[in-house]
Design an enzyme around this catalytic site. Sequence first.
Site, PDB file in Angstrom:
ATOM      1  N   ARG A 126       0.832  -1.206   0.000  1.00 42.37           N
ATOM      2  CA  ARG A 126       0.000   0.000   0.000  1.00 42.37           C
ATOM      3  C   ARG A 126       0.871   1.263   0.000  1.00 42.37           C
ATOM      4  O   ARG A 126       0.511   2.269  -0.602  1.00 42.37           O
ATOM      5  CB  ARG A 126      -0.998   0.002   1.162  1.00 42.37           C
ATOM      6  CG  ARG A 126      -2.026   1.120   1.072  1.00 42.37           C
ATOM      7  CD  ARG A 126      -3.154   0.977   2.090  1.00 42.37           C
ATOM      8  NE  ARG A 126      -4.180   0.034   1.673  1.00 42.37           N
ATOM      9  CZ  ARG A 126      -5.262   0.361   0.952  1.00 42.37           C
ATOM     10  NH1 ARG A 126      -5.471   1.604   0.577  1.00 42.37           N
ATOM     11  NH2 ARG A 126      -6.142  -0.557   0.605  1.00 42.37           N
ATOM     12  N   GLU A 135      -9.832   5.965   6.808  1.00 41.51           N
ATOM     13  CA  GLU A 135      -8.398   6.232   6.784  1.00 41.51           C
ATOM     14  C   GLU A 135      -7.983   7.461   5.969  1.00 41.51           C
ATOM     15  O   GLU A 135      -7.022   8.140   6.342  1.00 41.51           O
ATOM     16  CB  GLU A 135      -7.662   5.006   6.231  1.00 41.51           C
ATOM     17  CG  GLU A 135      -7.798   3.770   7.087  1.00 41.51           C
ATOM     18  CD  GLU A 135      -7.345   2.525   6.350  1.00 41.51           C
ATOM     19  OE1 GLU A 135      -8.086   2.059   5.456  1.00 41.51           O
ATOM     20  OE2 GLU A 135      -6.238   2.046   6.641  1.00 41.51           O
TER      21      GLU A 135
HETATM   22  N1  MTE Z   1     -12.561   5.531  14.102  1.00 35.79           N
HETATM   23  C1  MTE Z   1     -12.640   5.274  15.423  1.00 35.79           C
HETATM   24  N2  MTE Z   1     -13.409   6.063  16.196  1.00 35.79           N
HETATM   25  N3  MTE Z   1     -11.961   4.220  15.987  1.00 35.79           N
HETATM   26  C2  MTE Z   1     -11.160   3.403  15.236  1.00 35.79           C
HETATM   27  O1  MTE Z   1     -10.565   2.467  15.761  1.00 35.79           O
HETATM   28  N4  MTE Z   1     -10.271   2.897  12.979  1.00 35.79           N
HETATM   29  C3  MTE Z   1      -9.942   3.442  11.659  1.00 35.79           C
HETATM   30  C4  MTE Z   1     -11.158   4.118  11.042  1.00 35.79           C
HETATM   31  N5  MTE Z   1     -11.782   5.007  11.977  1.00 35.79           N
HETATM   32  C5  MTE Z   1     -11.047   3.662  13.833  1.00 35.79           C
HETATM   33  C6  MTE Z   1     -11.803   4.752  13.309  1.00 35.79           C
HETATM   34  C7  MTE Z   1      -9.436   2.449  10.722  1.00 35.79           C
HETATM   35  S1  MTE Z   1      -7.816   2.000  10.795  1.00 35.79           S
HETATM   36  C8  MTE Z   1     -10.231   1.897   9.747  1.00 35.79           C
HETATM   37  S2  MTE Z   1      -9.615   0.829   8.601  1.00 35.79           S
HETATM   38  C9  MTE Z   1     -11.652   2.220   9.663  1.00 35.79           C
HETATM   39  O2  MTE Z   1     -12.071   3.109  10.693  1.00 35.79           O
HETATM   40  C10 MTE Z   1     -12.444   0.914   9.759  1.00 35.79           C
HETATM   41  O3  MTE Z   1     -13.792   1.092   9.765  1.00 35.79           O
HETATM   42  P1  MTE Z   1     -14.670   1.316   8.436  1.00 35.79           P
HETATM   43  O4  MTE Z   1     -14.116   0.434   7.394  1.00 35.79           O
HETATM   44  O5  MTE Z   1     -16.012   0.917   8.885  1.00 35.79           O
HETATM   45  O6  MTE Z   1     -14.545   2.764   8.106  1.00 35.79           O
HETATM   46  N1  HPA Z   2      -5.856  -2.456   4.142  1.00 30.98           N
HETATM   47  C1  HPA Z   2      -6.113  -2.678   5.441  1.00 30.98           C
HETATM   48  N2  HPA Z   2      -6.037  -3.849   6.005  1.00 30.98           N
HETATM   49  C2  HPA Z   2      -5.692  -4.887   5.234  1.00 30.98           C
HETATM   50  C3  HPA Z   2      -5.415  -4.722   3.886  1.00 30.98           C
HETATM   51  C4  HPA Z   2      -5.511  -3.447   3.303  1.00 30.98           C
HETATM   52  O1  HPA Z   2      -5.276  -3.229   2.102  1.00 30.98           O
HETATM   53  N3  HPA Z   2      -5.091  -5.931   3.399  1.00 30.98           N
HETATM   54  C5  HPA Z   2      -5.157  -6.771   4.458  1.00 30.98           C
HETATM   55  N4  HPA Z   2      -5.522  -6.149   5.550  1.00 30.98           N
HETATM   56 MO1  MOS Z   3      -7.458   0.026   9.280  1.00 36.76          MO
HETATM   57  S1  MOS Z   3      -5.411   0.190   9.407  1.00 36.76           S
HETATM   58  O1  MOS Z   3      -7.342  -0.761   7.708  1.00 36.76           O
HETATM   59  O2  MOS Z   3      -7.705  -1.232  10.384  1.00 36.76           O
END
Ligand code: MTE
Ligand code: HPA
Ligand code: MOS
Length: 774
Positions: free
Chosen positions: A309, A730
């Site tokens: 990534r 993210e």
């Molecule tokens: N927001 C909060 N409040 N707490 C979290 O742990 N994790 C982040 C983001 N936002 C997180 C957060 C990460 S690393 C990811 S990948 C996404 O939320 C995952 O949730 P989603 O795919 O439902 O957005």
């Molecule tokens: N993003 C986040 N988490 C993951 C991924 C990715 O692309 N692949 C495997 N775990």
């Molecule tokens: Mo988020 S780093 O893809 O859990």
Amino acid sequence: MSIGQNIPHDSSRGHVTGGSVFIDDRALTQKEVFVLPIGVPAAAGTLKKVDTEAAIKAPGILAAFTAKDLHHNMWGTIVPEQPILVDQKIGYYDEPAVILVGTSMDALLRAKPFVKFEIEKAPAILTIDEAIEKQQFIYKANAFVCGNVDDALKKSPHRLQGFFECGGQEHFYMESQACIAYPLEDGQVEIHSSSQHPSETQHVVAEALGLQLHEVVCIVKRMGGGFGGKESQAAPFAAMAALVAQKMQRPARLCLSKDDDMVMTGKRHPFKNFYEIGFDNEGHILGLKAQLYADGGAYADLSSSILDRAMFHIDGAYYLPNAHIEGFVVRTNMHSNTAFRGFGGPQGTMTIESLIEDIAKHLNIDALTVRERNCYGQEKNNVTHYGQKLDHNPLPELFTRLKNDSDYFKRREEIEKFNSLNNGKVRGLSMTATKFGIAFTARFLNQGNSLVNVHKDGTVQVSTGATEMGQGVNTKIQQIVAHAFGIPAPDVKVMATSTEKNHNTSPTAASSGSDINGSAALKASLEIKKRLAWLFQNIIAGTPMNDIAECPPVDEKLLRLEDFDFNHGQVKHLPSGQTLPWADLVKKAYLNRMSLGEYAHFKTEGLGFDKARSMGTPFSYFTNGVALSEVQLDTWTGEYKVLRTDILMDLGRPLNPGIDRGQVTGAFVQGMGWVTSEKLFYNKDGRLLSHSPTTYKIPNIQDTPRVFNIEFIENHENRQNVHRSKAVGEPPFLLGISVWTALKDALKYKTSKIPNIKSPATPEELLMELARYE
Ligand code: MTE
Ligand code: HPA
Ligand code: MOS
């Protein structure tokens, strides 16, 4: 109805009243025991012997277990090479080696010093440089190649060469790794875990205990934050608790303290990226050659995907006509680094954002002008270095709009005036961008399933593989289902995630939790809707009630779903104008013995990346945004303030703009913390010294921008995703980088050279750089 509305987060009341139940809030059950993992006091070498005799004799201590008690002691999401408990070879300082079991946490903490380790120490590798020198690699990626970079560099009027370094980051979730394992009948185990990946936890527990997958259930109600830190690394702790439950046939609770969590678990990957970049007199990038080195720590974990990534995001928002990008994960004697919001994307994008600042300084052009000249276009310059074409690219619009709305050039003039006063303070201004690829780069993970159950009173329970960690995925799924049935959002509950209801799930990660699971929930809801519409059509046609025939596979000729409007708790047959309350129709369906439950599977379409050639379409779409940050640096102390940040994002049609605003705010501040104050300190033995909030500095409220504006542009074109929304979790993390580039910009006023700072730009780092100018 509820799509696009700011309905409150489903845990908001619980979080402020204390009603939300986290793992350690679960009531103690009979005979429940406490579990404490204990780590080794060395970063490398061989564990010769563990002596637990004295500890076991201490009051309140019941047992101790080591690697040999596990049926299987290896785990790893991509490469199964990490021991759950150190057997012989030590990977990193404080790596768990023994688990002590007691009747209370107090008893465990009193007994902990009696556990003795006999270790034959070996020299530890603690930096990327040492690992490169000793050729310690976990993974070497296939290079990404586009155009002819050597030729482009040769022909470039200007070239810069060097390296960019950024540090790791502690996740600092409020709830540490936590799990309770309950022994069930016939050797089965039920795990309640704070995990982003229940299926992986189920898998690791089953393997560790010698069980099959159907003998283990993993349930996740919620996490007190995950941020990637619980994607893979919740699993080994669950296996430790499960081992105790299995051996002692008693419920076992393992909830790490903050200090233990910080020393035992992996963090964001530090990177050291070497580059050579060529550009013309106007700052157009002609070629980029880069070698990325990620510190994987002791074990593989998710490092290879994270490096991938980073390589996908080395372009940032900028078109690279010629590129040659190589990537390596090195093995060190550090905690095994893991997923963290952005998943390598920030480490890639920050490299080019830093380079743009350098190009601007080198040519004495404003950095925003350099950015706009290199920004991906709409009709041309719209293909990434891995061959994905950008669709409806909003980046030019984002840059232009934020530049105008925030008075960029007027403020630049004011800053120049302010800086010429030479009053011990210097200001900087910088705009950076995020272009975050949405989809798991491992294609098979882009799938999910859902279970929707409509009850007799018309209320609905939904279950998916998504886990709630504060990001609001439950609320978004609730809105999607409520909207599908035309009922109020409170009539839909999103239930705890369980491997019993949803199987073979992907982690809630890659920002795609609501994309994938929301789409699966919608698909199941539509099936139920079709059945109800079929029933209603029969009722209107006067078919005698009782056993109205099963809904045929819906066929346009037999049933037109568009003829039925599900809204405001009513179902209306549009051609006849007849309506029935939703709950009545549901009850009639039940009496007619029609199924009111549905399961659906969803997979993201259109993904295809050829790993051998590093070319293709790894992402479903991109989430984009820009941020402009203004900082003020005290040149005597190195202290700084963020005076103002303006963010402009494209989130398509947000499912819940309020929740998305929260995500943008939190992600930006977390990103800013990574590049400014969150420095990890280790001693020369590789022991983490900054293992609590007293020594590890996350941003607090005073550190956030004094003026902080967040806006979204309108974009109705994202047809790739549910209700044309875009993932948000993210992407805005990368906008925190603008604070670091603004600090670098401020330094430019103090030197004729290109400022050379690492990330994080702590006050110490900045002061040392300033000292070099005198
Ligand atoms: N927001 C909060 N409040 N707490 C979290 O742990 N994790 C982040 C983001 N936002 C997180 C957060 C990460 S690393 C990811 S990948 C996404 O939320 C995952 O949730 P989603 O795919 O439902 O957005
Ligand atoms: N993003 C986040 N988490 C993951 C991924 C990715 O692309 N692949 C495997 N775990
Ligand atoms: Mo988020 S780093 O893809 O859990």
